[in-house]
Design a protein around this motif. Structure first.
Motif, PDB file in Angstrom:
ATOM      1  N   VAL B 165       1.027  -1.155   0.005  1.00  9.00           N
ATOM      2  CA  VAL B 165       0.182  -0.035  -0.029  1.00  9.00           C
ATOM      3  C   VAL B 165       1.000   1.183   0.168  1.00  9.00           C
ATOM      4  O   VAL B 165       0.715   2.224  -0.530  1.00  9.00           O
ATOM      5  CB  VAL B 165      -0.822  -0.029   1.071  1.00  9.00           C
ATOM      6  N   GLU B 166       2.060   1.273   0.892  1.00  8.26           N
ATOM      7  CA  GLU B 166       2.840   2.618   0.751  1.00  8.26           C
ATOM      8  C   GLU B 166       3.510   2.782  -0.444  1.00  8.26           C
ATOM      9  O   GLU B 166       3.567   3.834  -0.859  1.00  8.26           O
ATOM     10  CB  GLU B 166       3.962   2.326   1.770  1.00  8.26           C
ATOM     11  N   THR B 196      -9.033   0.964   1.426  1.00  6.73           N
ATOM     12  CA  THR B 196      -7.871   1.830   1.519  1.00  6.73           C
ATOM     13  C   THR B 196      -7.506   2.287   0.403  1.00  6.73           C
ATOM     14  O   THR B 196      -7.034   3.403   0.533  1.00  6.73           O
ATOM     15  CB  THR B 196      -6.826   0.799   2.113  1.00  6.73           C
ATOM     16  N   LEU B 197      -7.619   1.285  -0.712  1.00  4.87           N
ATOM     17  CA  LEU B 197      -6.958   1.925  -1.950  1.00  4.87           C
ATOM     18  C   LEU B 197      -7.588   3.052  -2.698  1.00  4.87           C
ATOM     19  O   LEU B 197      -7.083   3.787  -3.339  1.00  4.87           O
ATOM     20  CB  LEU B 197      -6.724   0.547  -3.082  1.00  4.87           C
ATOM     21  N   VAL B 198      -8.798   2.661  -2.911  1.00  6.26           N
ATOM     22  CA  VAL B 198      -9.639   3.741  -3.589  1.00  6.26           C
ATOM     23  C   VAL B 198      -9.698   5.123  -2.778  1.00  6.26           C
ATOM     24  O   VAL B 198      -9.571   6.281  -3.663  1.00  6.26           O
ATOM     25  CB  VAL B 198     -11.219   3.265  -3.739  1.00  6.26           C
ATOM     26  N   PRO B 199     -10.054   5.263  -1.405  1.00  7.79           N
ATOM     27  CA  PRO B 199      -9.999   6.697  -0.891  1.00  7.79           C
ATOM     28  C   PRO B 199      -8.579   7.320  -1.499  1.00  7.79           C
ATOM     29  O   PRO B 199      -8.542   8.541  -1.328  1.00  7.79           O
ATOM     30  CB  PRO B 199     -10.275   6.369   0.518  1.00  7.79           C
ATOM     31  N   LEU B 200      -7.501   6.519  -1.124  1.00  2.13           N
ATOM     32  CA  LEU B 200      -6.336   7.136  -1.354  1.00  2.13           C
ATOM     33  C   LEU B 200      -6.097   7.973  -2.659  1.00  2.13           C
ATOM     34  O   LEU B 200      -5.450   8.913  -2.966  1.00  2.13           O
ATOM     35  CB  LEU B 200      -5.198   6.077  -1.323  1.00  2.13           C
ATOM     36  N   ARG B 224     -21.244   2.265  -4.868  1.00  2.00           N
ATOM     37  CA  ARG B 224     -21.532   3.560  -4.217  1.00  2.00           C
ATOM     38  C   ARG B 224     -20.452   3.727  -2.980  1.00  2.00           C
ATOM     39  O   ARG B 224     -19.713   4.855  -2.422  1.00  2.00           O
ATOM     40  CB  ARG B 224     -22.859   3.973  -3.767  1.00  2.00           C
ATOM     41  N   ALA B 225     -20.548   2.457  -2.194  1.00  2.00           N
ATOM     42  CA  ALA B 225     -19.807   2.205  -1.110  1.00  2.00           C
ATOM     43  C   ALA B 225     -17.970   2.375  -1.487  1.00  2.00           C
ATOM     44  O   ALA B 225     -17.431   2.803  -0.597  1.00  2.00           O
ATOM     45  CB  ALA B 225     -20.154   0.938  -0.169  1.00  2.00           C
ATOM     46  N   LEU B 226     -17.878   1.775  -2.540  1.00  2.00           N
ATOM     47  CA  LEU B 226     -16.449   1.719  -3.130  1.00  2.00           C
ATOM     48  C   LEU B 226     -16.052   3.150  -3.711  1.00  2.00           C
ATOM     49  O   LEU B 226     -14.968   3.394  -3.440  1.00  2.00           O
ATOM     50  CB  LEU B 226     -16.366   0.681  -4.314  1.00  2.00           C
ATOM     51  N   ASP B 227     -16.898   3.767  -4.022  1.00  2.63           N
ATOM     52  CA  ASP B 227     -16.679   5.284  -4.561  1.00  2.63           C
ATOM     53  C   ASP B 227     -16.139   5.172  -5.735  1.00  2.63           C
ATOM     54  O   ASP B 227     -14.889   6.070  -5.856  1.00  2.63           O
ATOM     55  CB  ASP B 227     -16.118   5.965  -3.244  1.00  2.63           C
TER      56      ASP B 227
END
Lengths: 147, 417
Positions: B165-166, B196-200, B224-227
């Motif tokens: 992720v980093e 984690t990955l999508v909001p970043l 929608r939740a995944l955005d």
């Protein structure tokens, strides 16, 4: 399982475990690379031709039992043969594994690949080394792909 | 048009014996034994309900959609649009216009590359993918990069098959114009931590495409939740026919994306001087669509929703744990892909035996697994193997089939001993 034993005979398994002529020839007259993208098999074939005769032939690479054993047995079969004899042998071998009609030529040890004709998806495994040998003899330097 | 989301209440445990009778092909024999089909990540089998929906359409309602005033055409149009609403509901999309029918995930990724990508990505811009992507989420971006001079960046994965992720976050920069990630990896089974990955990416204003080809058969999806901005599924992986899939497009993009292909259906008016395009989704569906396929996809989603995706997930998770433990009884097995969260994919090497030999010998025992690079050659390179054996499970698979696989592998080892 009987058909399987036809395909995976002891001689094939033996040549897979201990392939013959599996080395590079440093000063060969020609070589070529072969690739079967379907299974990731890669092979290099080295040939030393003197006066139209295959004085030495070898291969390196990684592959399945069928392709490795086929490469190993091929090197044994064509060593000492003329280039023309090697081409002719491939034609007969190809007919053997694709089930095409053939004459009464004796393929010797190569006859053990007759079982491959039951498995059309594996024909490319058995012919990769031979196609690569043909490319080396043509000396065109291009990589052979089964696809 | 809005549709209430499907209520997702806990459902009863699966009656797998009964479920298996819904799939006619599962009663086939192969090499004189019952077929053991463990290649579901390549394509899933089809239940009778889907076969009936497709045949029923051709038998009773076949006509072109959105064309005629005659009754058959209206029936075909109703059935096709009802299928679109089922997909909208299944994915949790805000608007039905956000659902575009395409051939499958491959075409959907190409669609986004050639509409969003060609209109919004220019020289020097960057596209971020991960090292576990299927070729269909790599090559369309390489084509786009060649066309516009953009740069493809690849987020690495660790030895378990988890995205790092980093390092992914470090790739998200001012020039990043799109992130495109698998929801679930086909070669490794990794379930990506999209929460984690999508909001970043979204926090930086970067649109996100999710390749849901492997996720749709195994887990509930809520765009929608995944955005996310784009989410795509393939019909044939989710028990529907081949040649049909769907793409979700976030509503704000619907009027901004240029047409994908030109032709009938996607226009409002045509003259030789000027053509006006129809609004979404018609604008993105040139030509006569795969009507029967869309209806089959709708029927397939009805089928899995009747079973309940939470029940499917629980059952498959149990089966995956069992399969992982059983394969571990063979010391010659090396698992490829041991991510923290995994879907029911068992990818492995059998020491001393090439995967193609394993595949042929298992086939002779009626067991179908995938052997090869699984259209994910960079994944094979990452783990230093030319190919793997992959058993991928569906909810109709059983512990007895896992046992048959392990017994089959023992036979392979005997032959090669």
């Amino acid at each position: 399982m009987s058909e399987l034993q036809d395909l995976y005979q002891q001689m094939i398994l033996d040549h897979y475990r201990s392939p013959r002529n599996c080395r590079q020839i440093d000063e060969c007259s020609c070589s070529a690379n072969g690739h079967n993208p379907l299974c990731g098999d890669r092979i290099a074939v080295y040939v030393d031709v003197v006066d139209g005769v295959i004085r030495d032939v070898s291969f390196e690479g990684s592959g399945c039992a069928i392709s490795t054993a086929s490469a190993s047995l091929m090197t044994e079969a064509v060593k000492g043969k003329t280039v023309e004899q090697a081409h002719a042998l491939f034609k007969v071998f190809h007919n053997l594994i694709t089930g095409e009609a053939r004459g009464d030529e004796d393929l010797g040890k190569l006859e053990i690949f007759a079982g491959v004709r039951q498995y059309p998806t594996r024909v490319k495994c058995a012919t990769l080394a031979w196609h690569t040998l043909e490319a080396a003899l043509k000396e065109d330097g291009s990589e052979v792909s089964t696809e | 048009m809005s549709v209430m989301p499907t209520p997702r209440t806990p459902t009863a445990a699966l009656d797998v014996d009964r479920i298996r009778t819904d799939f006619p092909i599962l009663s086939r024999e192969m090499s004189g034994r019952p077929l053991v089909y463990l290649d579901n990540a390549a394509t899933a089998q089809k239940p009778q309900a889907v076969l009936d929906a497709v045949a029923g359409y051709y038998r009773g309602h076949n006509a072109n959609v959105h064309r005629g005033v005659h009754t058959l055409s209206m029936e075909a149009t109703d059935a096709y649009e009802a299928a679109r609403r089922k997909i909208q509901s299944h994915l949790g999309a805000e608007r039905v216009e956000s659902i575009v029918f395409l051939r499958g995930t491959t075409e959907a990724v190409n669609f986004v590359a050639q509409t969003y990508g060609r209109s919004r990505i220019t020289a020097g811009d960057e596209i971020v993918i991960s090292a576990m992507e299927h070729h269909s989420n790599i090559v369309p971006w390489q084509l786009l990069c060649e066309q516009v001079g953009a740069v493809l960046k690849v987020a690495p994965i660790d030895d378990n098959g988890d995205i790092i992720v980093e390092q992914y976050e470090k790739l998200l920069g001012e020039r990043t114009r799109l992130v495109a990630l698998a929801h679930i990896s086909n070669a490794l089974g990794t379930i990506n931590p999209l929460d984690t990955l999508v909001p970043l990416a979204r926090r930086r204003g970067i649109p996100v495409l999710i390749d849901g080809a492997q996720a749709a058969p195994h887990t509930a999806i809520d765009v929608r939740a995944l955005d996310c901005d784009f989410y795509t599924i393939s019909g044939h992986k989710v028990f529907a026919p081949t040649g049909i899939g769907a793409l979700y497009i976030r509503p704000e993009w619907l009027d901004k994306l240029p047409p994908y292909q030109g032709g009938g259906e996607m226009i409002r008016s045509v003259t030789f001087e000027k053509t006006e395009y129809a609004p979404a989704p018609a604008r993105f569906e040139a030509g006569t669509p795969n009507i029967a396929g869309a209806i089959g996809l709708g029927a397939a989603l009805d089928y899995i929703n009747a079973l309940g995706l939470d029940a499917i997930e629980r059952y498959e998770h149990d089966l995956l744990d069992y399969g992982t433990a059983q394969l571990a009884t063979l010391p010659q097995v090396r698992m490829i892909g041991t991510a923290r969260r995994k879907a029911s994919v068992l990818s492995f090497e059998l020491q001393g035996v090439h995967p193609h030999d394993v595949g042929t010998i298992l086939d002779q025992q009626g067991i179908a697994i995938r052997t090869g690079h699984h259209c994910a050659q960079p994944v094979m390179d990452r783990f230093g193997v030319p190919a793997t054996c992959r058993a991928s499970l569906a909810f109709y698979n059983t512990r007895a089939e896992i046992d048959a696989l392990v017994a089959g592998l023992r036979k392979v080892l005997e032959l090669f001993a």
